[in-house]
Enzyme design. Structure first.
Site, PDB file in Angstrom:
ATOM      1  N   CYS A  47       6.842  10.332  13.468  1.00 33.00           N
ATOM      2  CA  CYS A  47       6.824  10.625  12.040  1.00 33.00           C
ATOM      3  C   CYS A  47       5.929   9.674  11.260  1.00 33.00           C
ATOM      4  CB  CYS A  47       8.237  10.605  11.490  1.00 33.00           C
ATOM      5  SG  CYS A  47       8.746   8.970  11.180  1.00 33.00           S
ATOM      6  N   SER A  49       6.606   7.649   8.877  1.00 32.75           N
ATOM      7  CA  SER A  49       7.101   6.285   8.665  1.00 32.75           C
ATOM      8  C   SER A  49       6.814   5.411   9.882  1.00 32.75           C
ATOM      9  CB  SER A  49       8.608   6.294   8.385  1.00 32.75           C
ATOM     10  OG  SER A  49       8.879   7.088   7.270  1.00 32.75           O
ATOM     11  N   HIS A  52       3.369   4.302   9.556  1.00 34.98           N
ATOM     12  CA  HIS A  52       3.286   3.222   8.557  1.00 34.98           C
ATOM     13  C   HIS A  52       3.682   1.886   9.202  1.00 34.98           C
ATOM     14  CE1 HIS A  52       2.626   6.162   5.569  1.00 34.98           C
ATOM     15  NE2 HIS A  52       3.735   6.103   4.870  1.00 34.98           N
ATOM     16  N   HIS A  68      12.448   6.111  15.098  1.00 34.24           N
ATOM     17  CA  HIS A  68      13.799   6.121  14.504  1.00 34.24           C
ATOM     18  C   HIS A  68      14.375   7.525  14.423  1.00 34.24           C
ATOM     19  CE1 HIS A  68      10.898   6.690  11.225  1.00 34.24           C
ATOM     20  NE2 HIS A  68      11.786   7.570  10.787  1.00 34.24           N
ATOM     21  N   CYS A 175      16.153  12.584  10.686  1.00 32.87           N
ATOM     22  CA  CYS A 175      15.420  11.953   9.571  1.00 32.87           C
ATOM     23  C   CYS A 175      14.592  12.957   8.763  1.00 32.87           C
ATOM     24  CB  CYS A 175      14.539  10.831  10.103  1.00 32.87           C
ATOM     25  SG  CYS A 175      13.599   9.999   8.827  1.00 32.87           S
TER      26      CYS A 175
HETATM   27  P1  PAD Z   1       2.759  13.386   7.801  1.00 36.90           P
HETATM   28  O1  PAD Z   1       1.626  12.516   8.177  1.00 36.90           O
HETATM   29  O2  PAD Z   1       3.306  14.363   8.765  1.00 36.90           O
HETATM   30  O3  PAD Z   1       2.397  14.175   6.452  1.00 36.90           O
HETATM   31  C1  PAD Z   1       1.561  13.672   5.439  1.00 36.90           C
HETATM   32  C2  PAD Z   1       0.654  14.808   4.954  1.00 36.90           C
HETATM   33  O4  PAD Z   1      -0.065  14.352   3.816  1.00 36.90           O
HETATM   34  C3  PAD Z   1      -0.392  15.253   5.983  1.00 36.90           C
HETATM   35  O5  PAD Z   1      -0.350  16.654   6.134  1.00 36.90           O
HETATM   36  C4  PAD Z   1      -1.714  14.777   5.396  1.00 36.90           C
HETATM   37  O6  PAD Z   1      -2.812  15.621   5.714  1.00 36.90           O
HETATM   38  C5  PAD Z   1      -1.412  14.826   3.903  1.00 36.90           C
HETATM   39  N1  PAD Z   1      -2.238  13.927   3.092  1.00 36.90           N
HETATM   40  C6  PAD Z   1      -2.671  12.678   3.374  1.00 36.90           C
HETATM   41  N2  PAD Z   1      -3.379  12.163   2.362  1.00 36.90           N
HETATM   42  C7  PAD Z   1      -3.411  13.121   1.404  1.00 36.90           C
HETATM   43  C8  PAD Z   1      -3.996  13.189   0.097  1.00 36.90           C
HETATM   44  N3  PAD Z   1      -4.692  12.172  -0.422  1.00 36.90           N
HETATM   45  N4  PAD Z   1      -3.816  14.318  -0.633  1.00 36.90           N
HETATM   46  C9  PAD Z   1      -3.133  15.380  -0.113  1.00 36.90           C
HETATM   47  N5  PAD Z   1      -2.559  15.376   1.119  1.00 36.90           N
HETATM   48  C10 PAD Z   1      -2.695  14.241   1.862  1.00 36.90           C
HETATM   49  O7  PAD Z   1       3.901  12.357   7.370  1.00 36.90           O
HETATM   50  P2  PAD Z   1       5.470  12.673   7.138  1.00 36.90           P
HETATM   51  O8  PAD Z   1       5.607  14.036   6.569  1.00 36.90           O
HETATM   52  O9  PAD Z   1       6.235  12.290   8.345  1.00 36.90           O
HETATM   53  O10 PAD Z   1       5.819  11.586   6.045  1.00 36.90           O
HETATM   54  C11 PAD Z   1       5.272  11.708   4.728  1.00 36.90           C
HETATM   55  C12 PAD Z   1       5.703  10.534   3.878  1.00 36.90           C
HETATM   56  O11 PAD Z   1       7.118  10.568   3.721  1.00 36.90           O
HETATM   57  C13 PAD Z   1       5.380   9.169   4.480  1.00 36.90           C
HETATM   58  O12 PAD Z   1       5.053   8.290   3.439  1.00 36.90           O
HETATM   59  C14 PAD Z   1       6.664   8.755   5.128  1.00 36.90           C
HETATM   60  O13 PAD Z   1       6.775   7.355   5.258  1.00 36.90           O
HETATM   61  C15 PAD Z   1       7.658   9.309   4.149  1.00 36.90           C
HETATM   62  C16 PAD Z   1       8.976   9.558   4.742  1.00 36.90           C
HETATM   63  N6  PAD Z   1       9.034   9.934   6.005  1.00 36.90           N
HETATM   64  C17 PAD Z   1      10.190  10.193   6.591  1.00 36.90           C
HETATM   65  C18 PAD Z   1      10.116  10.660   7.980  1.00 36.90           C
HETATM   66  O14 PAD Z   1      11.093  10.974   8.587  1.00 36.90           O
HETATM   67  N7  PAD Z   1       8.920  10.732   8.460  1.00 36.90           N
HETATM   68  C19 PAD Z   1      11.371  10.077   5.930  1.00 36.90           C
HETATM   69  C20 PAD Z   1      11.290   9.720   4.612  1.00 36.90           C
HETATM   70  C21 PAD Z   1      10.102   9.476   4.010  1.00 36.90           C
END
Ligand code: PAD
Ligand code: ZN
Length: 378
Positions: A47, A49, A52, A68, A175
């Site tokens: 994921c 996070s 990150h 996680h 998550c």
């Molecule tokens: P992901 O990488 O699957 O999704 C992020 C999306 O954002 C991708 O589709 C990218 O192409 C798009 N993106 C990137 N930059 C830009 C931009 N400038 N403009 C528009 N689109 C863009 O990540 P995720 O969905 O797993 O996580 C997203 C966020 O949520 C990340 O900050 C993460 O730390 C947070 C988060 N994640 C979880 C989890 O379980 N992964 C839980 C809670 C919060």
């Protein structure tokens, strides 16, 4: 196999430092102490996070075993463990639920004081680690660490789930799904017939879209710079897709023009300050609700036009699992049951599955943006 009382060696993926490739190593895992469980991993999601963490955007101690978002089977239990037994299927919880602190006891609180996110020590509740490799202490990520074949964790950081749950998929319910889906259904309380915009159509954003649709939203605008995300987004019922890089105006201006006055609900699921501001500016001035789900790099500041803040819009945060009164051990098993009863469908979110020893390939796929979620299978 009963692991009680034995320190055993298993394979795990270790990040020795930030921005270094994960390395598969032989890791010694100590047996569970009191109120801990030893678990055998079945699957783990890759994921945003975790990415990150590996890039050092969140302050965690290294070397560590990341991951996680796990589904697993209990192998053995330490003294005093009563909520699970060997053989039970469980999910790991980034936010534990001890049911004793002010957050746990408050009807709307859930950020248990035993969490290890803000700040993160990388250690289990007693301040020690259960992992060593080549004589060195290896840190945990958020009490969980799922990129390992076996691990010892606090009992309060696992939730027992239905025996029928398919472990190769339900790890996302630990998550990604609750974070995104519940952000829409529960934190924002999306209403029937409403308009929504979702910034980021990755794993979490896709789960937000599912929550908006389930809540009856009539228009869901998806924003992403990677157009490979659009067909999958449309399949989840995104009605309009926008790539900010192909627009002549700022994306928030386009969203406001498309909807007349701005959307009812805006979600940021990327983790960038600029897109958080764009989400906020996309909302209706008076009654729009903006929910920040993405995790911005630590110490970044969000700067908003102070005049526009007084117009009535609402800005909310939904840190992983901090979804109002969404209690983790209490509520996550129900989401698994809802999936088994076909009330929610997480299948479209699992776009790839790879063997555990290929985490590099999984992260490569993640970085190309070809996945919604790639799941490692153990
Ligand atoms: P992901 O990488 O699957 O999704 C992020 C999306 O954002 C991708 O589709 C990218 O192409 C798009 N993106 C990137 N930059 C830009 C931009 N400038 N403009 C528009 N689109 C863009 O990540 P995720 O969905 O797993 O996580 C997203 C966020 O949520 C990340 O900050 C993460 O730390 C947070 C988060 N994640 C979880 C989890 O379980 N992964 C839980 C809670 C919060
Ligand atoms: Zn608590």
């Amino acid at each position: 196999m009963d692991t009680l009382g034995k320190t055993l060696t298993y394979q795990a993926a270790i990040a020795w430092e930030t921005n270094s490739p994960l390395s598969i190593e032989e890791v010694k895992v100590e047996p569970p102490k009191a109120e801990e469980v030893h678990i055998k991993m079945a699957s783990s999601g890759i994921c945003g996070s975790a990415d990150h963490v590996l890039k050092g955007l969140l302050p965690l101690n290294f070397p560590l075993i990341p991951g996680h978002e796990g589904a697993e089977i209990v192998d053995s239990i330490g003294e005093g463990v009563s909520s699970v037994k060997p053989g039970d299927k469980v999910l790991t919880l980034v936010v534990p639920q001890r049911r004793e602190c002010s957050s746990c006891l408050h009807p709307r609180g859930n950020f248990c004081e035993k969490q290890d996110i803000l700040p993160s020590s990388g250690l289990i509740l007693d301040g020690t680690s259960r992992f060593t490799c080549k004589g060195e202490k290896i840190y945990n990520s958020f009490h969980t660490s799922t990129f390992t074949k076996h691990t010892a964790m606090p009992e309060i950081a696992v939730a027992k789930i239905d025996d029928a749950a398919p472990l190769g998929k339900v790890c996302l319910i630990s998550c990604e799904v609750p974070t995104g889906y519940r952000a829409a259904v529960h934190s924002a309380r999306v209403t029937p017939g409403s308009t929504c915009v979702v910034f980021g159509l990755g794993g979490v954003g896709s789960a937000v879209v599912m929550g908006c649709k389930a809540s009856g939203a009539s228009r869901i605008i998806g924003v992403d710079i990677n157009e490979e995300k659009f067909p999958r987004g449309r399949a989840l019922r995104v009605t309009d897709c926008l790539n900010p890089r192909n627009l002549k105006k700022p994306v928030q201006q386009v969203v406001v023009e498309m909807t007349g006055f701005g959307v009812d609900f805006a979600f940021e699921a990327i983790g960038l300050v600029d897109t958080m501001i764009a989400a906020w500016d996309s909302c209706h001035l008076s009654y729009g609700v903006c929910l920040i789900v993405g995790l911005a790099p630590s110490n970044s500041q969000l700067s908003l036009d102070a005049v526009k803040v007084i117009s009535g819009r609402t800005l909310k945060g939904a840190y992983p699992f901090c979804l109002a009164d969404y209690k983790t051990r209490g509520c996550i098993p129900q989401l698994v049951t809802d999936y088994l009863q076909k009330k929610i469908n997480v299948d479209p979110l699992v776009t790839h599955q790879l063997p555990f020893h290929q985490p590099h390939k999984a992260f490569e796929l993640y970085h190309t943006g070809k996945t919604i979620r790639c799941v490692l299978l153990f």
